[in-house]
Write an enzyme that holds these catalytic residues in place. Structure first.
Site, PDB file in Angstrom:
ATOM      1  N   GLU A 107       6.150 -37.601  21.407  1.00  0.00           N
ATOM      2  CA  GLU A 107       7.342 -37.052  22.052  1.00  0.00           C
ATOM      3  C   GLU A 107       8.618 -37.556  21.399  1.00  0.00           C
ATOM      4  O   GLU A 107       8.658 -38.671  20.871  1.00  0.00           O
ATOM      5  CB  GLU A 107       7.362 -37.383  23.535  1.00  0.00           C
ATOM      6  CG  GLU A 107       7.582 -38.850  23.847  1.00  0.00           C
ATOM      7  CD  GLU A 107       7.798 -39.096  25.317  1.00  0.00           C
ATOM      8  OE1 GLU A 107       8.922 -38.826  25.796  1.00  0.00           O
ATOM      9  OE2 GLU A 107       6.849 -39.546  25.976  1.00  0.00           O
ATOM     10  N   ARG A 118      18.645 -40.262  28.584  1.00  0.00           N
ATOM     11  CA  ARG A 118      17.922 -39.440  27.606  1.00  0.00           C
ATOM     12  C   ARG A 118      17.919 -37.960  27.982  1.00  0.00           C
ATOM     13  O   ARG A 118      17.621 -37.123  27.151  1.00  0.00           O
ATOM     14  CB  ARG A 118      16.472 -39.925  27.479  1.00  0.00           C
ATOM     15  CG  ARG A 118      16.333 -41.226  26.743  1.00  0.00           C
ATOM     16  CD  ARG A 118      14.908 -41.715  26.709  1.00  0.00           C
ATOM     17  NE  ARG A 118      14.050 -40.847  25.928  1.00  0.00           N
ATOM     18  CZ  ARG A 118      12.748 -40.712  26.130  1.00  0.00           C
ATOM     19  NH1 ARG A 118      12.151 -41.354  27.108  1.00  0.00           N
ATOM     20  NH2 ARG A 118      12.038 -39.918  25.360  1.00  0.00           N
ATOM     21  N   ARG A 122      12.961 -32.382  25.475  1.00  0.00           N
ATOM     22  CA  ARG A 122      12.042 -33.069  24.567  1.00  0.00           C
ATOM     23  C   ARG A 122      11.394 -32.094  23.599  1.00  0.00           C
ATOM     24  O   ARG A 122      11.186 -30.921  23.901  1.00  0.00           O
ATOM     25  CB  ARG A 122      10.891 -33.748  25.334  1.00  0.00           C
ATOM     26  CG  ARG A 122      11.290 -34.756  26.372  1.00  0.00           C
ATOM     27  CD  ARG A 122      11.785 -36.059  25.746  1.00  0.00           C
ATOM     28  NE  ARG A 122      12.007 -37.055  26.771  1.00  0.00           N
ATOM     29  CZ  ARG A 122      13.116 -37.173  27.487  1.00  0.00           C
ATOM     30  NH1 ARG A 122      14.114 -36.338  27.289  1.00  0.00           N
ATOM     31  NH2 ARG A 122      13.237 -38.108  28.389  1.00  0.00           N
ATOM     32  N   HIS A 139      11.985 -31.674  31.306  1.00  0.00           N
ATOM     33  CA  HIS A 139      11.198 -32.909  31.355  1.00  0.00           C
ATOM     34  C   HIS A 139       9.721 -32.641  31.623  1.00  0.00           C
ATOM     35  O   HIS A 139       9.134 -33.132  32.580  1.00  0.00           O
ATOM     36  CB  HIS A 139      11.773 -33.890  32.382  1.00  0.00           C
ATOM     37  CG  HIS A 139      11.345 -35.303  32.110  1.00  0.00           C
ATOM     38  ND1 HIS A 139      10.336 -35.917  32.809  1.00  0.00           N
ATOM     39  CD2 HIS A 139      11.766 -36.204  31.200  1.00  0.00           C
ATOM     40  CE1 HIS A 139      10.173 -37.143  32.345  1.00  0.00           C
ATOM     41  NE2 HIS A 139      11.042 -37.342  31.369  1.00  0.00           N
TER      42      HIS A 139
END
Length: 154
Positions: A107, A118, A122, A139
């Protein structure tokens, strides 16, 4: 009487905690009308791989944010990465990606402008070197699979 109230409250709290743990692990089925327009897929990834939009002359799929382009270049170069978690094993606990042996998926964080942490975006890669690419903007609740054009990571 007071002791019974504490006991009831403790049992309720434990029940709520157990329910929340179960809910977090159980995928929620959503209908197409519940999904945001930019998300084509929730749940497990299917066979519809997004391809590069050759009409724009862009080396990346149109749905990827600009910040993802830099992440893909860094993945191809082997780093450096902005977050210590980048490059770590993605465990696929929710089984939203095809089943693979532990360590197959990695990831990487895609920066979210204005976020103090963050964020939720992703890129997950599969294989070493990467052969599969997936993008999540929520997420890991949903993924979009994509391929890179020749030379896209440069």
């Amino acid at each position: 009487m007071r002791r019974n109230l504490w006991l009831i409250a403790a049992v309720l709290l434990i029940g709520l905690w157990a329910w929340s743990q179960h809910s977090a692990r159980t995928p929620v089925a959503t209908s197409a009308s519940d999904s945001a327009p930019q998300r084509e897929q929730t749940g497990p990834v299917g066979n519809d791989t997004a391809r590069v939009d050759d009409t724009r002359g862009d080396a990346y799929p149109a749905f990827l944010p600009r910040e993802a382009h830099d992440v893909l270049r860094r993945i191809a170069a082997g780093g450096p990465f902005d977050h210590r978690q980048d490059g770590s094993t993605f465990q696929n606990r929710e089984n939203r990606l095809p089943k693979q042996p532990r360590g197959y998926y990695r990831e990487y964080t895609v920066e979210t402008p204005g976020s103090d942490d963050r964020g939720a975006r992703r890129i997950v890669t599969g294989g070493d070197p990467p052969r599969e690419y997936f993008y999540s903007d929520d997420h890991y609740r949903s993924f979009r699979r994509f391929d890179l054009a020749e030379g896209a990571s440069r």
